[in-house]
Structures are given as C-alpha cells and as structure tokens.
Design an enzyme around this catalytic site. Structure first.
Site, PDB file in Angstrom:
ATOM      1  N   GLU A  69      -3.927 -28.544  20.253  1.00 57.20           N
ATOM      2  CA  GLU A  69      -3.751 -29.945  19.860  1.00 57.20           C
ATOM      3  C   GLU A  69      -3.997 -30.189  18.379  1.00 57.20           C
ATOM      4  O   GLU A  69      -3.376 -31.062  17.783  1.00 57.20           O
ATOM      5  CB  GLU A  69      -4.679 -30.845  20.691  1.00 57.20           C
ATOM      6  CG  GLU A  69      -4.234 -31.003  22.134  1.00 57.20           C
ATOM      7  CD  GLU A  69      -5.126 -31.953  22.902  1.00 57.20           C
ATOM      8  OE1 GLU A  69      -5.364 -33.070  22.407  1.00 57.20           O
ATOM      9  OE2 GLU A  69      -5.596 -31.581  23.993  1.00 57.20           O
ATOM     10  N   ASP A 163      -6.490 -29.448  25.473  1.00 51.79           N
ATOM     11  CA  ASP A 163      -7.873 -29.571  25.943  1.00 51.79           C
ATOM     12  C   ASP A 163      -7.971 -29.435  27.469  1.00 51.79           C
ATOM     13  O   ASP A 163      -7.058 -29.837  28.200  1.00 51.79           O
ATOM     14  CB  ASP A 163      -8.460 -30.915  25.510  1.00 51.79           C
ATOM     15  CG  ASP A 163      -8.788 -30.945  24.020  1.00 51.79           C
ATOM     16  OD1 ASP A 163      -8.800 -29.865  23.394  1.00 51.79           O
ATOM     17  OD2 ASP A 163      -9.030 -32.043  23.483  1.00 51.79           O
ATOM     18  N   TYR A 356     -16.673 -27.542  25.265  1.00 48.27           N
ATOM     19  CA  TYR A 356     -15.894 -28.782  25.313  1.00 48.27           C
ATOM     20  C   TYR A 356     -16.806 -29.972  25.570  1.00 48.27           C
ATOM     21  O   TYR A 356     -17.682 -29.932  26.434  1.00 48.27           O
ATOM     22  CB  TYR A 356     -14.824 -28.686  26.397  1.00 48.27           C
ATOM     23  CG  TYR A 356     -13.801 -29.785  26.321  1.00 48.27           C
ATOM     24  CD1 TYR A 356     -13.142 -30.058  25.129  1.00 48.27           C
ATOM     25  CD2 TYR A 356     -13.494 -30.555  27.432  1.00 48.27           C
ATOM     26  CE1 TYR A 356     -12.200 -31.066  25.049  1.00 48.27           C
ATOM     27  CE2 TYR A 356     -12.545 -31.563  27.365  1.00 48.27           C
ATOM     28  CZ  TYR A 356     -11.909 -31.813  26.167  1.00 48.27           C
ATOM     29  OH  TYR A 356     -10.976 -32.819  26.088  1.00 48.27           O
TER      30      TYR A 356
END
Length: 613
Positions: A69, A163, A356
């Site tokens: 991303e 993600d 994350y």
C-alpha cells in the site's frame, strides 16, 4: 569472549541490519575443513576460467510483482534483500531485487484504487434483486492504475500484499481486479510484521483472497454510504450548508461527546484529605449539594486510619497493546490525537519496527515470545521471564516490537542517523509499545498490600493500596505507584480541601476510543477516522487533548435527534448491531446481500416519510 554483555549487544546491533547472520563458537579443529572447502572452490574457478568445466545450470529466477500500500513499506521490504534497483514505470516507482528463487518487483498502490460510484443506482449500488455495487477508479489514481497494469505484464505472478485486515483485503481484491486481464496469476500475500523472515514466509505461502472479508468490507462501505448520504442530505437541506454530514458511527459518538460536556458543566463537591507524608494518597468524599459538603468540611478535623489487613499479593502485568489500549496510553502520556498516534504507528509498522497496529487481539505468537525471552534474559535474567500467550491462536496478534532492540538502543541508532523516517515522537510511541510488551512477558510482582479503614464522624470507608514491592517482576519496566499511609488518629485540619469539580471530565481521545470499544462501535481501522471526521466537520474541537462539542455540533445532533424517522439509523444500537452482522459476514455466517436488501428497504421507507426522494 572477553565481555559477554558487549558481545550480546554486538549481536543485537548486527541483527538489526541483517537478521540472517548467526554467530557460533569457532573451534580450531574446524580450520582444516574450511581450508579444504576454500581450496575446492578455487579449483572449480580455475577450471571454469580455463574452459575445462561449466557451472551448474540453475532455473531462471521467477519474476514476481509484489503490490503493497505504501512506498515506505515497499522500500523497507526491498531493503531486506540488498540494494534495490529503482526504475519508473510511467510515473510510478518500481523497486527490483531478488531472493533465492524469485526476481521480486515491489511497488505501492498508495491505498485504495477503487471506490463506489456516486451517480449510478442508489448511491452507487444497483438494486435489481441482488445489490450490485458499481466501483470506479478513484479520481487521480488513473496513472497509478496504468503503471500497475504495465508492471503486471512483466511478471509471471502478482502478489497483493496490502494490510492484513478487512480493509486491506478489499484494497487488495480491487488491485487484483484491475490487473486480472493483464496477468491472471494473482494471489494474496499476508504478513503481520515487516521483517525479512515474515516476508519470505509470506512469499512462500501466498493464498487466495478471502471473499468473506471482501464482502464484509463492501457491506461496511455501502452501509456507510447509504446512511451517510441519505441523512446528510437532510442536514444540508435544513441548515443550508452542503458540507454537513451525518453517519451511523460519527453521529452517536458526537452524542456521547455532547452528553459528557453536559456532565462536565454540572458541579459536584468533594472533600479531599491526604493521608501520607508526600501528599500522594488521597481520600475523598463526594456530595451533590454544596451545603452538605461545606457542613462535612467544617466538622472534619480528625480522621482515624486503621490498618485492617496487610497481605502479600502476586500482581500480573497488563496485557500487550491492542489498538484501543495503545491509543489510550498515548493519549494519556502525550495527549496525542488518535490520527496522530495511528500515523506514528503506521510508520513504525511500515519501517519494520512493530507488528500490525490495527488489531483487537492481545495474542502473542511463539516468535514474539522468543523476542521477549531474548531481551528479558539478557537484561534481567531468565528468572524474570514468564511467557504468556494472552489469547488463543489466530492470524492476528498484539502490537509488539519485531525485534529485541530496546528504546535506548533505537534512540542511539536514531541519533547516529541510522533510522531514516523516524522522529522523536516515533521513538516515544515505540518505547510505550516495547515496555508494555516486554512487561507482559515478565514474572508477577510480589506486593505488600494494605487494606485501610478510614473513619470519620460520618462513617467509615475502606481503601486498598500497594505499599511495598517484596519481589521485583514486570515493575522493572512499568512503574507501580506505591503508598505509605499514616496510621492512627490524624489531624487533618490543615490537610483538607473543599473542591468544586466537574461531575465528569471531558473525553480525551483515548477515553473516547475505549468507549467505542466498550459499546461495540467502530473497529481498530476506523477509530481514528471517526474522530477525525468530527473535527473536520467542525462538530468538535480539541483543547489540550480534550474533545469539546461546538455550537454547530450541538445543533446538528439536536436536529437529528428531533427527527424520529431517522433517529433509529443514527443510534448506537443500530451501529453496534450492524458491526455484529459485519463480523458474521467475515465468518461466513451471514449473507451480505440479505443485510443490504433489508437496509435498503428500511431507508426507502424513511425516505418516503421524509419525502426526500
């Protein structure tokens, strides 16, 4: 090794730059074997140069396009495999590097590439028995799409590495759809930390897209669009301001902020007494009426503090951070806004420092426990290590450091210019995450706890306080407040205060997130954007970390509350129920088509009543 501690620090610093390097004890008897191996290699080279022998043939590296991303993440991943070759395809950067069996081309989609059309169907969805969302390339992303398609043609395989959450799955699916005609060999690549080990594992274990996650994100986007567009039109018509908006999440959250401000304006009266030498341990009595507080205050000259019990207690550490607790801690410690904390965490994740950061989980993987074992063993000794998984197995994990580099070592790297992309605020957030995680893997603290009885002429209250650390544990990393109460009859005539205070304090960013989590509104990926939207619209302002509703915010909320027809869609119960249904769609237990059909019928009924359509 002359200095084991210095050697351990050397290993950690070397592994920071290349985690594949291994150190082992070198024995003199191995020298002969190493010499023989070197001599054999030299002979092979001589024969090759003389044309007497050809090297063993190997298959050509498989060209693979990896789409992430953000450019930050692309550069971090490319850096794991040596100095990447940079080139531009159209106006978009492509980084090229190689692993043992792949020629890897890495680029970034820069987030979403598709979004719902605004004109076609019912706010971008055709309702012909089965809801059919119409997606289109986001304005300004056309050249990125063109470049991605040209890159896809060059690869044998495309791996979408967006993600690892529902939104990332949908972004990845969209990227796959715009590339499928140019390269049909498209897979999903998932990792929860940006480390070389995690990337290589994800390259080997690519998977198909999880369509349940994609459907859940479509449901969320369509529901937000329908509720937002329909009831924003109502506001815009009533107030004559085309930028006003309502939403199934933002409106109930605005209501909480308004209600909290009302409580803030109400006063309660507290009589406060300190019962230790340092003025840290406070006892207080609350009163609704000022007269009652003044009477109690005037009569209060002595109190009796009785030590009713003292006991030893093993106190466990708090769990590692999930998104909501990280946001709360950052808000408490630094008064940071939610968007700011999430932006800092995003950078730490993309640069490979933390796992994350959008997660509801506190689970710790075996690999994470191994990181804690290494750090705690070296810094405090093996006796301090107390592994905890903090949850059942699953894909998602807590927010934790990806390596055992402590904050001081990272600060040293930062000051020496070896941590491109970081600021001092990144270091502050990293320290919060690091300490919380490592503490969660340390042994309990043994405390001496006092149970106190506080007696006045008006009655007795009890209080429990930690008084002494009997045996260290996780408190070596996270401080525990200790108190030394004065025991006996205390003269408090000079230690008492009569305070007029708000019934409740205004929300901080962190407290608001915890309220959202508690009431089942919002998700880790949306907490920050909800508050950001309220600030952008001018419904709320921020002052010293506190959230205050504006006159406009109160007027908008009051108007929506007065319209009973729409009230049902803007209540927290509606949003909480919809969030539960989205979770069930993710699990494959509900059909998103049925949910959208029901929602559509309900909105059309309201439209008829309002005569909006």
């Amino acid at each position: 090794v002359d200095d084991p501690r210095a050697f351990r620090h050397l290993i950690k610093k070397v592994k920071w730059f290349n985690e594949d390097i291994e150190f082992r004890v070198f024995r003199k008897e191995e020298i002969g074997g190493i010499r023989e191996e070197v001599d054999r290699d030299r002979e092979k080279i001589k024969r090759f140069l003389a044309g007497e022998e050809m090297p063993e043939s190997k298959e050509l590296l498989k060209p693979v396009l990896v789409v992430v991303e953000s450019p930050n993440k692309a550069r971090t991943i490319a850096g794991f495999f040596g100095k990447a070759v940079r080139r531009r395809v159209g106006e978009h950067e492509l980084l090229e590097t190689s692993t043992e069996d792949r020629y890897v081309m890495i680029t970034a989609s820069l987030g979403h590439v598709l979004d719902l059309n605004k004109e076609e169907g019912f706010h971008g969805v055709y309702m012909n028995g089965k809801p059919t969302p119409v997606y289109e390339v986001i304005e300004g992303k056309e050249k990125i799409v063109q470049s991605l398609r040209r890159m896809a043609i060059e690869a044998q395989e495309v791996l979408i590495a967006t993600d690892p959450d529902t939104e990332g799955e949908k972004i990845g699916w969209d990227v796959g759809e715009i590339l499928r005609a140019y390269n049909p060999n498209i897979k999903r690549m998932e990792f929860h930390e940006v480390t070389k080990k995690a990337i290589l594992k994800a390259l080997r274990e690519s998977r198909d897209f999880n369509l349940n996650l994609v459907k859940a994100q479509v449901l969320r986007r369509v529901a937000d669009r329908w509720v937002g567009f329909e009831f924003s039109k109502l506001l815009q018509s009533a107030f004559g301001k085309q930028w006003l908006s309502a939403g199934r999440v933002q409106t109930p959250v605005l209501g909480w902020i308004i209600e909290r401000e009302k409580e803030y304006r109400q006063k309660v009266y507290r009589v406060v007494v300190t019962i230790d030498e340092r003025g840290k341990l406070r006892v207080e009595w609350s009163f609704e009426k000022k007269e009652a507080a003044e009477e109690f205050y005037s009569r209060l000259s002595q109190i009796r503090v009785e030590l009713k019990e003292q006991r030893e207690e093993l106190r466990n550490p708090p769990p590692p951070f999930s998104t909501d607790t990280m946001l709360k801690s950052a808000s408490d410690a630094y008064r940071w806004s939610l968007p700011k904390t999430m932006s800092l965490a995003q950078t730490l994740f993309e640069l490979g420092y933390i796992t994350y950061h959008r997660t509801d989980s506190t689970r710790v993987s075996d690999y994470g426990i191994g990181i804690a074992r290494q750090y705690i063993g070296e810094e405090f000794g093996e006796a301090y290590f107390h592994p905890r998984a903090w949850g059942e197995g699953g894909a998602h994990e807590c927010i934790r450091p990806t390596r055992s580099i402590d904050p001081e070592e990272l600060r040293t790297l930062f000051l020496s210019g070896q941590t491109e992309g970081l600021t001092r605020e990144h270091l502050q957030l990293y320290e919060l995450i690091f300490r919380r995680f490592m503490a969660s893997q340390m042994k309990p603290v043994k405390l001496r706890v006092y149970r106190l009885g506080i007696q006045t002429s008006g009655g007795e209250l009890e209080l429990e306080v930690p008084a002494e650390v009997l045996e260290d544990g996780w408190n070596r990393l996270v401080t525990i407040d200790l108190y030394s109460p004065l025991i006996g009859v205390l003269d408090v005539s000079r230690k008492k205060q009569l305070l007029s205070q708000p019934k409740a304090y205004l929300y901080t960013h962190g407290e608001l997130v915890q309220e959202m989590k508690k009431r089942g509104i919002g998700r880790p990926s949306t907490y920050a954007s909800i508050v950001e939207k309220l600030l952008e619209r001018g419904y709320v302002i921020e002052n010293k970390g506190f959230l205050i509703p504006t006159k406009l915010g109160k007027e908008v909320y009051g108007y929506l509350q007065s319209r009973e027809e729409v009230h049902e869609f803007l209540r927290e119960e509606f949003t909480s129920r919809l969030e539960e249904l989205m979770d069930r769609v993710e699990e494959g237990k509900e059909d998103y088509v049925d949910i959208l059909n029901n929602l559509y019928r309900s909105i059309i009924e309201v439209d008829k009543k309002l005569e909006v359509v």
